[in-house]
Design an enzyme around this catalytic site. Structure first.
Site, PDB file in Angstrom:
ATOM      1  N   ALA A   1       0.837  -1.204   0.000  1.00 41.00           N
ATOM      2  CA  ALA A   1       0.000   0.000   0.000  1.00 41.00           C
ATOM      3  C   ALA A   1       0.872   1.254   0.000  1.00 41.00           C
ATOM      4  O   ALA A   1       0.554   2.244  -0.657  1.00 41.00           O
ATOM      5  CB  ALA A   1      -0.918   0.002   1.216  1.00 41.00           C
TER       6      ALA A   1
ATOM      7  N   CYS B   1     -11.340 -19.494  22.343  1.00 41.47           N
ATOM      8  CA  CYS B   1     -12.131 -18.619  23.223  1.00 41.47           C
ATOM      9  C   CYS B   1     -13.636 -18.760  22.985  1.00 41.47           C
ATOM     10  O   CYS B   1     -14.421 -18.040  23.591  1.00 41.47           O
ATOM     11  CB  CYS B   1     -11.721 -17.164  23.022  1.00 41.47           C
ATOM     12  SG  CYS B   1     -12.122 -16.529  21.388  1.00 41.47           S
TER      13      CYS B   1
ATOM     14  N   SER C   1      19.514 -25.421 -24.290  1.00 42.05           N
ATOM     15  CA  SER C   1      18.963 -25.883 -23.022  1.00 42.05           C
ATOM     16  C   SER C   1      20.086 -26.549 -22.235  1.00 42.05           C
ATOM     17  O   SER C   1      21.249 -26.472 -22.615  1.00 42.05           O
ATOM     18  CB  SER C   1      17.795 -26.829 -23.253  1.00 42.05           C
ATOM     19  OG  SER C   1      18.250 -27.985 -23.894  1.00 42.05           O
TER      20      SER C   1
ATOM     21  N   ASP D   1       2.164   1.691  -3.461  1.00 41.30           N
ATOM     22  CA  ASP D   1       1.103   2.254  -4.302  1.00 41.30           C
ATOM     23  C   ASP D   1       0.961   3.748  -4.068  1.00 41.30           C
ATOM     24  O   ASP D   1       0.724   4.516  -4.995  1.00 41.30           O
ATOM     25  CB  ASP D   1      -0.243   1.587  -3.994  1.00 41.30           C
ATOM     26  CG  ASP D   1      -0.263   0.144  -4.462  1.00 41.30           C
ATOM     27  OD1 ASP D   1       0.598  -0.229  -5.293  1.00 41.30           O
ATOM     28  OD2 ASP D   1      -1.137  -0.612  -3.990  1.00 41.30           O
TER      29      ASP D   1
ATOM     30  N   GLU E   1      23.386 -21.454  -8.742  1.00 35.58           N
ATOM     31  CA  GLU E   1      22.258 -20.635  -8.311  1.00 35.58           C
ATOM     32  C   GLU E   1      20.944 -21.364  -8.556  1.00 35.58           C
ATOM     33  O   GLU E   1      20.899 -22.328  -9.316  1.00 35.58           O
ATOM     34  CB  GLU E   1      22.266 -19.248  -8.964  1.00 35.58           C
ATOM     35  CG  GLU E   1      22.076 -19.243 -10.456  1.00 35.58           C
ATOM     36  CD  GLU E   1      22.090 -17.807 -11.020  1.00 35.58           C
ATOM     37  OE1 GLU E   1      22.156 -16.843 -10.257  1.00 35.58           O
ATOM     38  OE2 GLU E   1      22.024 -17.675 -12.246  1.00 35.58           O
TER      39      GLU E   1
ATOM     40  N   LYS F   1      18.648 -31.199 -10.704  1.00 39.77           N
ATOM     41  CA  LYS F   1      17.265 -31.123 -10.233  1.00 39.77           C
ATOM     42  C   LYS F   1      16.989 -32.095  -9.090  1.00 39.77           C
ATOM     43  O   LYS F   1      17.902 -32.715  -8.554  1.00 39.77           O
ATOM     44  CB  LYS F   1      16.318 -31.437 -11.398  1.00 39.77           C
ATOM     45  CG  LYS F   1      16.448 -30.485 -12.566  1.00 39.77           C
ATOM     46  CD  LYS F   1      15.318 -30.738 -13.529  1.00 39.77           C
ATOM     47  CE  LYS F   1      15.341 -29.737 -14.664  1.00 39.77           C
ATOM     48  NZ  LYS F   1      14.219 -29.980 -15.580  1.00 39.77           N
TER      49      LYS F   1
ATOM     50  N   TYR G   1      20.689 -14.206 -15.431  1.00 35.48           N
ATOM     51  CA  TYR G   1      21.678 -15.199 -15.028  1.00 35.48           C
ATOM     52  C   TYR G   1      22.858 -15.336 -16.003  1.00 35.48           C
ATOM     53  O   TYR G   1      23.766 -16.109 -15.747  1.00 35.48           O
ATOM     54  CB  TYR G   1      21.031 -16.564 -14.779  1.00 35.48           C
ATOM     55  CG  TYR G   1      20.148 -17.075 -15.914  1.00 35.48           C
ATOM     56  CD1 TYR G   1      20.693 -17.396 -17.147  1.00 35.48           C
ATOM     57  CD2 TYR G   1      18.789 -17.250 -15.728  1.00 35.48           C
ATOM     58  CE1 TYR G   1      19.901 -17.863 -18.183  1.00 35.48           C
ATOM     59  CE2 TYR G   1      17.975 -17.727 -16.756  1.00 35.48           C
ATOM     60  CZ  TYR G   1      18.545 -18.031 -17.978  1.00 35.48           C
ATOM     61  OH  TYR G   1      17.763 -18.493 -18.996  1.00 35.48           O
TER      62      TYR G   1
ATOM     63  N   CYS H   1      -8.474 -12.948  22.348  1.00 39.13           N
ATOM     64  CA  CYS H   1      -8.476 -14.410  22.245  1.00 39.13           C
ATOM     65  C   CYS H   1      -7.087 -14.970  22.590  1.00 39.13           C
ATOM     66  O   CYS H   1      -6.076 -14.500  22.055  1.00 39.13           O
ATOM     67  CB  CYS H   1      -8.863 -14.785  20.817  1.00 39.13           C
ATOM     68  SG  CYS H   1      -8.475 -16.481  20.386  1.00 39.13           S
TER      69      CYS H   1
ATOM     70  N   LYS I   1      17.573 -22.705  -9.927  1.00 35.88           N
ATOM     71  CA  LYS I   1      17.013 -22.771 -11.279  1.00 35.88           C
ATOM     72  C   LYS I   1      15.539 -22.417 -11.164  1.00 35.88           C
ATOM     73  O   LYS I   1      14.741 -23.177 -10.623  1.00 35.88           O
ATOM     74  CB  LYS I   1      17.190 -24.175 -11.851  1.00 35.88           C
ATOM     75  CG  LYS I   1      16.675 -24.305 -13.273  1.00 35.88           C
ATOM     76  CD  LYS I   1      17.053 -25.662 -13.836  1.00 35.88           C
ATOM     77  CE  LYS I   1      16.659 -25.852 -15.273  1.00 35.88           C
ATOM     78  NZ  LYS I   1      15.310 -25.458 -15.617  1.00 35.88           N
TER      79      LYS I   1
ATOM     80  N   CYS J   1     -11.442 -15.381  13.963  1.00 35.25           N
ATOM     81  CA  CYS J   1     -11.935 -15.075  15.306  1.00 35.25           C
ATOM     82  C   CYS J   1     -11.829 -13.570  15.521  1.00 35.25           C
ATOM     83  O   CYS J   1     -10.740 -13.004  15.457  1.00 35.25           O
ATOM     84  CB  CYS J   1     -11.109 -15.814  16.365  1.00 35.25           C
ATOM     85  SG  CYS J   1     -11.513 -15.263  18.035  1.00 35.25           S
TER      86      CYS J   1
ATOM     87  N   ASP K   1      11.701 -21.560 -12.042  1.00 41.42           N
ATOM     88  CA  ASP K   1      10.735 -22.203 -12.910  1.00 41.42           C
ATOM     89  C   ASP K   1       9.904 -21.122 -13.584  1.00 41.42           C
ATOM     90  O   ASP K   1       8.860 -20.721 -13.099  1.00 41.42           O
ATOM     91  CB  ASP K   1       9.860 -23.141 -12.072  1.00 41.42           C
ATOM     92  CG  ASP K   1       9.163 -24.151 -12.939  1.00 41.42           C
ATOM     93  OD1 ASP K   1       9.471 -24.216 -14.149  1.00 41.42           O
ATOM     94  OD2 ASP K   1       8.303 -24.869 -12.413  1.00 41.42           O
TER      95      ASP K   1
ATOM     96  N   CYS L   1     -14.537 -20.206  17.891  1.00 42.84           N
ATOM     97  CA  CYS L   1     -13.085 -20.254  18.069  1.00 42.84           C
ATOM     98  C   CYS L   1     -12.692 -21.367  19.029  1.00 42.84           C
ATOM     99  O   CYS L   1     -13.296 -21.527  20.092  1.00 42.84           O
ATOM    100  CB  CYS L   1     -12.592 -18.906  18.578  1.00 42.84           C
ATOM    101  SG  CYS L   1     -10.814 -18.893  18.900  1.00 42.84           S
TER     102      CYS L   1
END
Ligand code: IVH
Length: 707
Positions: free
Chosen positions: A40, A433, A88, A43, A130, A336, A240, A453, A132, A448, A134, A430
């Site tokens: 916030a 409490c 790859s 923003d 480092e 992996k 990377y 509580c 990998k 709750c 996804d 709860c």
């Protein structure tokens, strides 16, 4: 100077400050995983910048963060041929497979073209490792420090031009720190776990579609023809690779990572040089552990899903010689973990409470072994998740351990129900409490509402003691629960009233642990005011805002008496936060809590800034810390600098007032020297700390000694 000119200068200064702040906080959040302000508050900064630019359009520059969403909607993506193909990687799934890779590489190097560097099997190779990620691979081109083109991997030789979309990525700087840099870098676009959860929560709240997983969402977001859609998704990126790194005089992967960090590019702070196969295996184990933790709960957790570790032979001058197999380089490996899913029975669903009272469903499973770890519990997130998965007690479910977080139920198996399954019953009151639960709209969960509580209280105590709040090391959540259950602690101030007798009367609480507990609690009495402010749990008030509030108001009392307007005089406090603070102090009992915190000796007041309080030797100066200082951590020094009026910053510019540079300082120091910004080394810093009157009056433990 006419007054309107003065106003324009002020607006210009504010606009520049806002842009710097936004870039800084983007870096803290997306790269360092250590945000200093709430969403916030971010923003608010952004909105203020938008408003100022709207009323002063002459101040808009192409590198303003508001200008990231530029381009028009495209009819289709253009094709880009990669200058250097995007290959790859070969995989290893087990330790043995990795060791075989290491062995092979050592043999190749031993018998290499230069007659062998060393005898095979004798010398440990250096690797750069480092996580990998996804996500989705991208290639980015820069010319003279400016981002000019971004492309997807495509088939490895030809990708799609997604420049306008890449431009919207917040962690990517709009201009590099070195305006002479031209070249190509590669990286991975992804979405962090908690960002993904927030995105889905927002989707749900607005009745939109819920995304299946972060990877596909990241990929889909990048391939949007309308960049404003991409901009609305919380995409992260880590770079990377630097293509052709030797061109820049770099000799190793770790150097090229440092080089890119120096340019301001987002590189993963987890990158690590490992010497020899064993260190690689150890780091791989560490990542395996950390990827299974949930980032919402554990500071050690990785904030994103990974599917392995990338291991690169660090000496890149040998890469060409080592060459490629049919599809992948010989000097790199994707290390992996095997698939981590198993099926088991859902025995029960229990509910655990948070400090704000939210009840999270937890799946209790028939214990099942997944890759050597027994899993008996899994997260279910919230009520919608239970509904989405269509679960009943007794169902057989798939449990996944790994990638994202704590174990997770991914769905039901194909086994048909036999009628013995029972519906999941949500509690209506709860467990701690007996207060009737209400629906918490934000969390999509039952909650709750009882502020006192005991279940919530135990969680509040644990939060109060945590590292980012009062930093009472060693007072665990379990101890907090026991203290509350024994009736010894009814609110946070009671911690400071505990006695040795009370503690030793608890079961299994010996003299030693009682004394230790009391010592750590007592030690926390001198924590600075800003930590006490964070401890109040005022919504939207994190450590950064708390520091500014502490500096401005100097006491809890002054803070509690401040009007909305007075609160908004503090930099970065906007209307929203001001209202939250006012609202907090108006809740019955809260002002009373502040008084009691003072009574037990916490720092509820501190010399305030403007009012002739503590000395402010750095007032109005922006200070940048770089390199390492031997006697204190960066966080400790930052805290001290801020207490003394400085604004701590991460990047050096013309406006930087001072750079404190320890050994290991690199590009920031060079930049400071180039710009003529004053620089202190450690000796000068110590001299200052020991001579000048500076806050705090009580020196922290790390204070340097006079020689
Ligand atoms: S280095 C030759 N480092 O994994 C490719 N790749 O399986 C060099 N990836 O296409 C890749 N995180 O998209 C590297 N830290 C990282 C990575 C990473 C994710 C992806 C990348 C590549 C794929 C290879």
């Amino acid at each position: 100077m006419s007054s309107s000119k003065g106003g324009a200068d002020k607006a210009q200064a504010r606009v520049e400050w806002l842009r710097e702040q936004i870039a800084h906080h983007n870096y803290r959040y997306y790269v360092l995983d250590s945000p200093e302000i709430s969403d916030a508050q971010w923003d608010e900064l952004y909105r203020e910048l938008e408003q100022l630019e709207a009323s002063h359009p002459e101040l808009i520059t192409p590198d303003s963060p508001t200008q990231r969403v530029g381009g028009a909607v495209l009819p289709q993506f253009a094709q880009v041929t990669h200058r250097m193909p995007m290959t790859s990687l070969d995989n290893a799934l087990t330790d043995a497979e990795f060791k075989a890779f290491d062995e092979r590489l050592r043999k190749l190097l031993a018998g290499g073209a230069d007659g062998g560097l060393f005898a095979a099997g004798e010398t440990a190779l250096e690797y750069f490792c480092e996580p990998k990620l996804d996500g989705l691979a991208v290639s980015l081109e820069f010319e003279n420090g400016a981002f000019v083109r971004g492309a997807t991997r495509g088939d490895g030789s030809v990708g799609e031009d997604i420049t306008a979309n890449i431009q919207t990525l917040r962690p990517l700087p709009i201009r590099l720190k070195d305006s002479s840099f031209s070249g190509t870098v590669r990286g991975e676009v992804f979405i962090r776990t908690l960002d993904f959860e927030k995105l889905n929560a927002a989707q749900k709240a607005s009745g939109g579609q819920v995304y299946a997983n972060p990877r596909n969402t990241a990929a889909g977001s990048l391939r949007q023809l309308d960049p404003s859609i991409t901009a609305s998704r919380p995409l992260s990126i880590f770079i990377y690779a630097l293509v052709d790194a030797q061109r820049y005089g770099l000799k190793s992967q770790s150097e090229s990572i440092e080089f890119m960090r120096g340019l301001g590019l987002p590189v993963n702070p987890e990158g690590r040089v490992c010497k020899g196969a064993q260190e690689v295996l150890d780091y791989h184990d560490e990542l395996a552990r950390r990827r299974s933790l949930y980032p919402g709960e554990d500071a050690d957790a990785l904030p994103y899903a990974i599917d392995g570790m990338v291991v690169k032979y660090n000496d890149l001058t040998k890469w060409e010689e080592l060459g490629f197999t049919a599809k992948a380089p010989r000097f790199m490996l994707a290390f992996k973990w095997p698939e981590q899913e198993a099926s088991t029975r859902l025995n029960n669903v229990s509910f655990s409470i948070s400090r704000t009272g939210v009840y999270s469903p937890v799946a209790e499973l028939e214990p099942v072994n997944i890759q050597g770890v027994t899993v008996a519990r899994a997260t279910l997130h919230n009520l919608d998740e239970i509904e989405r998965l269509d679960l009943m007690l007794g169902d057989e479910v798939f449990v996944k351990r790994g990638g994202e977080v704590i174990p997770k139920i991914t769905g039901r198996t194909a086994r048909e129900r036999d009628g013995s399954e029972k519906p999941i019953v949500y509690p209506d009151s709860c467990q701690h409490c007996a207060t009737t639960l209400v629906i918490d709209e934000r969390a999509h969960n039952w909650a709750c509402p009882n502020r006192v509580c005991p279940g919530r209280l135990a969680q509040r105590i644990a939060y109060f003691c945590s590292r980012d709040v009062m930093d009472i090391e060693g007072l665990s959540e379990r101890t907090a629960v026991r203290l509350v259950e024994a009736g010894l602690v009814k609110d946070i101030d009671d911690l400071y009233r505990l006695t040795r007798e009370q503690l030793t009367a608890l079961e299994k609480f010996g003299d030693v642990s009682a004394d230790n507990t009391l010592a750590v609690i007592n030690g926390s009495r001198s924590r600075p005011l800003w930590r006490v402010i964070v401890a109040l749990e005022i919504p939207q008030v994190g450590s950064q805002t708390a520091k500014l509030l502490a500096r401005h108001f100097g006491s809890l009392e002054a803070l509690g008496n401040a009007s909305e307007e007075q609160l908004m005089e503090v930099y970065s406090v906007g209307k929203l936060i001001a209202q939250e603070i006012r609202a907090w102090f108006e809740v019955p009992g809260n002002a009373e809590l502040c008084r009691r915190l003072g009574e037990v000796g916490l720092k509820v007041s501190e010399a305030a800034a403007g009012e002739g309080g503590g000395p402010q030797p750095f007032a109005g100066r922006t200070v940048v810390l770089t390199g390492t200082i031997s006697f204190a951590t960066r966080e400790q020094l930052k805290e001290w600098l801020e207490l003394n009026g400085a604004t701590a910053s991460d990047s050096v510019s013309k406006k930087t007032g001072l750079v404190i540079a320890g050994p290991g300082a690199g590009s920031k120091l060079a930049k400071a020297e180039q710009l003529g910004v004053p620089v202190w080394d450690e000796a000068k810093l110590i001299e200052f700390m020991l001579s000048e009157p500076s806050s705090p009056e009580q020196k922290p433990e790390w204070w340097p000694n006079a020689k």
